[in-house]
Motif scaffolding. Structure first.
Motif, PDB file in Angstrom:
ATOM      1  N   VAL A 246       0.839  -1.206   0.000  1.00 26.92           N
ATOM      2  CA  VAL A 246       0.000   0.000   0.000  1.00 26.92           C
ATOM      3  C   VAL A 246       0.872   1.253   0.000  1.00 26.92           C
ATOM      4  CG1 VAL A 246      -1.707   1.318   1.308  1.00 26.92           C
ATOM      5  CG2 VAL A 246      -1.936  -1.163   1.129  1.00 26.92           C
ATOM      6  N   LYS A 247       1.903   1.252   0.830  1.00 25.68           N
ATOM      7  CA  LYS A 247       2.810   2.407   0.931  1.00 25.68           C
ATOM      8  C   LYS A 247       3.465   2.708  -0.417  1.00 25.68           C
ATOM      9  CE  LYS A 247       7.241   3.507   3.253  1.00 25.68           C
ATOM     10  NZ  LYS A 247       8.153   3.039   2.184  1.00 25.68           N
ATOM     11  N   ARG A 248       3.962   1.677  -1.083  1.00 22.59           N
ATOM     12  CA  ARG A 248       4.683   1.911  -2.334  1.00 22.59           C
ATOM     13  C   ARG A 248       3.753   2.288  -3.476  1.00 22.59           C
ATOM     14  NH1 ARG A 248       9.874  -2.110  -2.332  1.00 22.59           N
ATOM     15  NH2 ARG A 248       9.721  -1.801  -4.590  1.00 22.59           N
ATOM     16  N   ILE A 249       2.555   1.730  -3.522  1.00 23.36           N
ATOM     17  CA  ILE A 249       1.588   2.149  -4.538  1.00 23.36           C
ATOM     18  C   ILE A 249       1.307   3.639  -4.406  1.00 23.36           C
ATOM     19  CG2 ILE A 249      -0.823   1.970  -5.266  1.00 23.36           C
ATOM     20  CD1 ILE A 249      -0.669  -1.019  -4.666  1.00 23.36           C
ATOM     21  N   ARG A 250       1.110   4.088  -3.178  1.00 25.35           N
ATOM     22  CA  ARG A 250       0.817   5.510  -2.950  1.00 25.35           C
ATOM     23  C   ARG A 250       2.025   6.379  -3.264  1.00 25.35           C
ATOM     24  NH1 ARG A 250      -2.417   4.501   2.780  1.00 25.35           N
ATOM     25  NH2 ARG A 250      -4.461   3.996   1.846  1.00 25.35           N
ATOM     26  N   GLU A 251       3.217   5.916  -2.887  1.00 30.50           N
ATOM     27  CA  GLU A 251       4.425   6.695  -3.168  1.00 30.50           C
ATOM     28  C   GLU A 251       4.698   6.797  -4.667  1.00 30.50           C
ATOM     29  OE1 GLU A 251       6.921   5.761   0.981  1.00 30.50           O
ATOM     30  OE2 GLU A 251       7.476   4.758  -0.891  1.00 30.50           O
ATOM     31  N   ASP A 252       4.221   5.832  -5.432  1.00 29.54           N
ATOM     32  CA  ASP A 252       4.369   5.874  -6.891  1.00 29.54           C
ATOM     33  C   ASP A 252       3.348   6.798  -7.548  1.00 29.54           C
ATOM     34  OD1 ASP A 252       6.509   4.162  -6.830  1.00 29.54           O
ATOM     35  OD2 ASP A 252       5.384   2.385  -7.395  1.00 29.54           O
ATOM     36  N   GLY A 253       2.493   7.412  -6.741  1.00 31.63           N
ATOM     37  CA  GLY A 253       1.570   8.416  -7.261  1.00 31.63           C
ATOM     38  C   GLY A 253       0.191   7.917  -7.616  1.00 31.63           C
ATOM     39  N   PHE A 254      -0.142   6.685  -7.217  1.00 29.62           N
ATOM     40  CA  PHE A 254      -1.466   6.134  -7.505  1.00 29.62           C
ATOM     41  C   PHE A 254      -2.363   6.237  -6.273  1.00 29.62           C
ATOM     42  CE2 PHE A 254       1.516   3.816 -10.234  1.00 29.62           C
ATOM     43  CZ  PHE A 254       0.971   4.081 -11.476  1.00 29.62           C
ATOM     44  N   GLY A 255      -3.627   6.563  -6.515  1.00 31.94           N
ATOM     45  CA  GLY A 255      -4.590   6.565  -5.417  1.00 31.94           C
ATOM     46  C   GLY A 255      -4.876   5.141  -4.978  1.00 31.94           C
ATOM     47  N   PHE A 256      -4.996   4.928  -3.676  1.00 31.08           N
ATOM     48  CA  PHE A 256      -5.276   3.583  -3.173  1.00 31.08           C
ATOM     49  C   PHE A 256      -5.893   3.693  -1.797  1.00 31.08           C
ATOM     50  CE2 PHE A 256      -4.446  -0.563  -1.309  1.00 31.08           C
ATOM     51  CZ  PHE A 256      -4.687  -1.420  -2.370  1.00 31.08           C
ATOM     52  N   THR A 257      -7.048   3.041  -1.614  1.00 25.75           N
ATOM     53  CA  THR A 257      -7.694   3.027  -0.305  1.00 25.75           C
ATOM     54  C   THR A 257      -7.900   1.590   0.136  1.00 25.75           C
ATOM     55  OG1 THR A 257      -9.936   3.077  -1.237  1.00 25.75           O
ATOM     56  CG2 THR A 257      -8.900   5.207  -0.727  1.00 25.75           C
ATOM     57  N   ILE A 258      -7.878   1.379   1.442  1.00 25.16           N
ATOM     58  CA  ILE A 258      -8.155   0.069   2.009  1.00 25.16           C
ATOM     59  C   ILE A 258      -8.985   0.268   3.272  1.00 25.16           C
ATOM     60  CG2 ILE A 258      -5.897   0.097   3.167  1.00 25.16           C
ATOM     61  CD1 ILE A 258      -5.930  -3.003   2.911  1.00 25.16           C
ATOM     62  N   ASN A 259     -10.119  -0.435   3.345  1.00 22.34           N
ATOM     63  CA  ASN A 259     -11.031  -0.325   4.483  1.00 22.34           C
ATOM     64  C   ASN A 259     -11.391  -1.720   4.983  1.00 22.34           C
ATOM     65  OD1 ASN A 259     -11.737   2.681   4.526  1.00 22.34           O
ATOM     66  ND2 ASN A 259     -12.153   2.153   2.393  1.00 22.34           N
ATOM     67  N   GLU A 260     -11.404  -1.887   6.300  1.00 18.30           N
ATOM     68  CA  GLU A 260     -11.672  -3.187   6.896  1.00 18.30           C
ATOM     69  C   GLU A 260     -12.865  -3.101   7.846  1.00 18.30           C
ATOM     70  OE1 GLU A 260      -7.662  -5.617   7.329  1.00 18.30           O
ATOM     71  OE2 GLU A 260      -7.532  -3.737   8.438  1.00 18.30           O
ATOM     72  N   GLU A 261     -13.693  -4.148   7.825  1.00 15.67           N
ATOM     73  CA  GLU A 261     -14.832  -4.257   8.745  1.00 15.67           C
ATOM     74  C   GLU A 261     -14.786  -5.625   9.415  1.00 15.67           C
ATOM     75  OE1 GLU A 261     -18.451  -3.802   6.612  1.00 15.67           O
ATOM     76  OE2 GLU A 261     -17.933  -1.849   5.763  1.00 15.67           O
ATOM     77  N   LEU A 262     -14.966  -5.652  10.707  1.00 14.58           N
ATOM     78  CA  LEU A 262     -14.995  -6.899  11.458  1.00 14.58           C
ATOM     79  C   LEU A 262     -16.273  -6.957  12.287  1.00 14.58           C
ATOM     80  CD1 LEU A 262     -13.476  -9.526  12.349  1.00 14.58           C
ATOM     81  CD2 LEU A 262     -12.638  -8.178  14.281  1.00 14.58           C
ATOM     82  N   THR A 263     -16.988  -8.069  12.206  1.00 18.00           N
ATOM     83  CA  THR A 263     -18.198  -8.258  13.005  1.00 18.00           C
ATOM     84  C   THR A 263     -18.036  -9.557  13.791  1.00 18.00           C
ATOM     85  OG1 THR A 263     -19.535  -7.209  11.275  1.00 18.00           O
ATOM     86  CG2 THR A 263     -20.705  -8.509  12.938  1.00 18.00           C
ATOM     87  N   VAL A 264     -18.240  -9.472  15.116  1.00 22.49           N
ATOM     88  CA  VAL A 264     -18.140 -10.644  15.987  1.00 22.49           C
ATOM     89  C   VAL A 264     -19.466 -10.815  16.729  1.00 22.49           C
ATOM     90  CG1 VAL A 264     -16.895 -11.757  17.886  1.00 22.49           C
ATOM     91  CG2 VAL A 264     -15.659 -10.318  16.256  1.00 22.49           C
ATOM     92  N   ARG A 265     -20.045 -12.004  16.660  1.00 17.48           N
ATOM     93  CA  ARG A 265     -21.338 -12.257  17.295  1.00 17.48           C
ATOM     94  C   ARG A 265     -21.281 -13.520  18.161  1.00 17.48           C
ATOM     95  NH1 ARG A 265     -22.984 -10.970  11.922  1.00 17.48           N
ATOM     96  NH2 ARG A 265     -24.176  -9.020  11.777  1.00 17.48           N
ATOM     97  N   GLU A 266     -22.087 -13.550  19.182  1.00 17.92           N
ATOM     98  CA  GLU A 266     -22.240 -14.753  19.985  1.00 17.92           C
ATOM     99  C   GLU A 266     -22.906 -15.845  19.155  1.00 17.92           C
ATOM    100  OE1 GLU A 266     -21.174 -15.436  22.898  1.00 17.92           O
ATOM    101  OE2 GLU A 266     -20.694 -13.523  23.858  1.00 17.92           O
ATOM    102  N   VAL A 267     -22.510 -17.085  19.366  1.00 20.19           N
ATOM    103  CA  VAL A 267     -23.115 -18.222  18.696  1.00 20.19           C
ATOM    104  C   VAL A 267     -24.134 -18.849  19.631  1.00 20.19           C
ATOM    105  CG1 VAL A 267     -22.723 -20.471  17.636  1.00 20.19           C
ATOM    106  CG2 VAL A 267     -21.033 -18.654  17.372  1.00 20.19           C
ATOM    107  N   TYR A 268     -25.386 -18.904  19.202  1.00 24.82           N
ATOM    108  CA  TYR A 268     -26.440 -19.450  20.067  1.00 24.82           C
ATOM    109  C   TYR A 268     -26.871 -20.823  19.580  1.00 24.82           C
ATOM    110  CZ  TYR A 268     -26.723 -14.655  21.726  1.00 24.82           C
ATOM    111  OH  TYR A 268     -26.416 -13.428  22.237  1.00 24.82           O
TER     112      TYR A 268
END
Length: 397
Positions: A375-397
């Motif tokens: 990610v760092k090098r892609i951005r340093e080379d002048g290209f736009g780049f985004t990364i987003n993470e989502e985590l969901t944790v639920r009880e198991v019934y």
């Protein structure tokens, strides 16, 4: 240290070579090779770097290939189609005793090579050889490894998604590969390996900005083969894709449902014609009828998001049900080439400790570090780049 880039004049490989030049690589000599020496010389001149040189080689000529790579340290194979060329190139690279890397995304090539004696021969020669370190497999599947290490105790399912603009750089080999991928789309469901053409099932998936919710379908891609080598107990894996604009996705859907991705020849006025060859000829003619982007237009095009991808994982953490989605947005070409160059540098530095022929998920031990560096090098080379993470944790019934 010397790096030989087979197919180095290709549109995607050049993004990696420019990145290598930008970051003061461990390599002090980089050879761009292809069958067209004059083209290679012009590219070297345009790159204006003292470490980059041109060479001419037909990779199907084993003796010539051996002579080219016998004095190098690492071979980066950016040629295609991999199911035709990879076996002999890897075999010659083993004979020369050199480390190797590619961004193969052809599942047939993985089966052909891993079911042969080449992995054993590479291990016996103490070589580290990595297949499939590009965008997907590669960055996306290593991101999945990183998420698994951070958030899960066990995995049950991995789904890989990607969608790219039809104007992304790529020649006839890319279109031919696409037709093969939609014809054979293997997946794993409840531990059983299955296979059916694309578009027989579709889902809605939210890629995030700018593509949003898109129809996706299964596509034939190597993660179904590669990711279980990292997570052998996983029960469900599939790869799903879309295209921008939507009309491009619908066009491939029409070709697939009409049977035009088949290689089985039809008799046309006494001549055997492959439906896929016909479809490819039509696609290439359509592409040729449109004016090609100038270099300036391409630069402007790549300032925006031209590809989105995601990895979705389901499993358990501390006895609870856990789900993860990591979304990325940027450009497919640098996301394909830059992981390959980082991997080549790791091979040269001796940072890949495992020996033999490996998939990317096996080779990259510190997955989180690799993701952050890419990610760092892609951005340093002048290209736009985004990364987003989502985590969901639920009880198991």
């Amino acid at each position: 240290m010397k790096l030989v880039v087979l197919g180095g004049a290709g549109s995607q490989a050049l993004y990696g070579i420019r990145d290598l030049i930008n970051h003061g690589s461990i390599f002090d000599e980089v050879i761009i090779s292809s069958r067209n020496l004059e083209k290679n010389k012009k590219i070297v001149e345009s790159l204006n770097s003292p470490i980059v040189k041109a060479a001419e080689v037909d990779v199907s000529d084993e003796e010539a290939l051996y002579e080219l790579i016998k004095d190098c340290d690492v071979v980066a194979n950016c040629t295609g189609p991999y199911h035709v060329l990879a076996y002999k190139i890897i075999e010659t690279t083993i004979k020369a005793g050199k480390h190797y890397i590619d961004f193969c995304d052809d599942i047939e090539a993985f089966h052909k090579i891993f079911e042969s004696d080449l992995p054993k021969k590479a291990e016996e020669k103490n070589l580290s050889m990595i297949m499939g370190l590009g965008a997907s497999p590669g960055f996306l599947s290593v991101l999945a490894c990183s998420a698994e290490q951070r958030y899960f105790d066990s995995l049950n399912e991995a789904i890989f998604y990607f969608a790219c603009d039809e104007k992304e750089p790529g020649g006839p080999a890319v279109l031919g590969h696409m037709l093969e991928c939609v014809h054979n789309a293997p997946y794993i469901k409840n531990g059983e390996k299955l296979n059916e053409p694309s578009f027989r099932e579709e889902w809605d998936f939210d890629f995030g900005e700018p593509y949003g919710v898109r129809k996706v379908t299964r596509i034939g891609h190597p993660e179904v083969f590669t990711f279980p080598k990292y997570s052998p107990g996983i029960q469900n894996i599939s790869v799903r894709f879309s295209l921008e604009p939507v009309s491009a996705y619908e066009g491939f859907k029409d070709l697939s449902l009409a049977g035009l991705t088949s290689n089985y020849p039809l008799d046309i006025n006494g001549n055997p014609v492959s439906p896929r060859d016909f479809a490819l000829a039509v696609l290439l003619a359509q592409k040729a009828s449109k004016p090609a982007m100038t270099e300036e237009e391409l630069k402007e095009f790549l300032k925006g998001v031209t590809a989105c991808a995601a990895t979705e994982l389901h499993g358990k953490k501390d006895g609870k049900s856990a789900s993860y989605i990591g979304r990325v947005a940027g450009n497919m070409a640098p996301l394909t080439a830059i992981p390959l160059i980082i991997g080549a540098e790791m091979l040269a530095k001796g940072e890949i400790t495992k020996k033999g022929i490996m998939v990317a998920e096996e080779a990259i031990e510190n997955a989180d570090k690799f993701v952050k560096e890419t990610v760092k090098r892609i951005r340093e080379d002048g290209f736009g780049f985004t990364i987003n993470e989502e985590l969901t944790v639920r009880e198991v019934y």
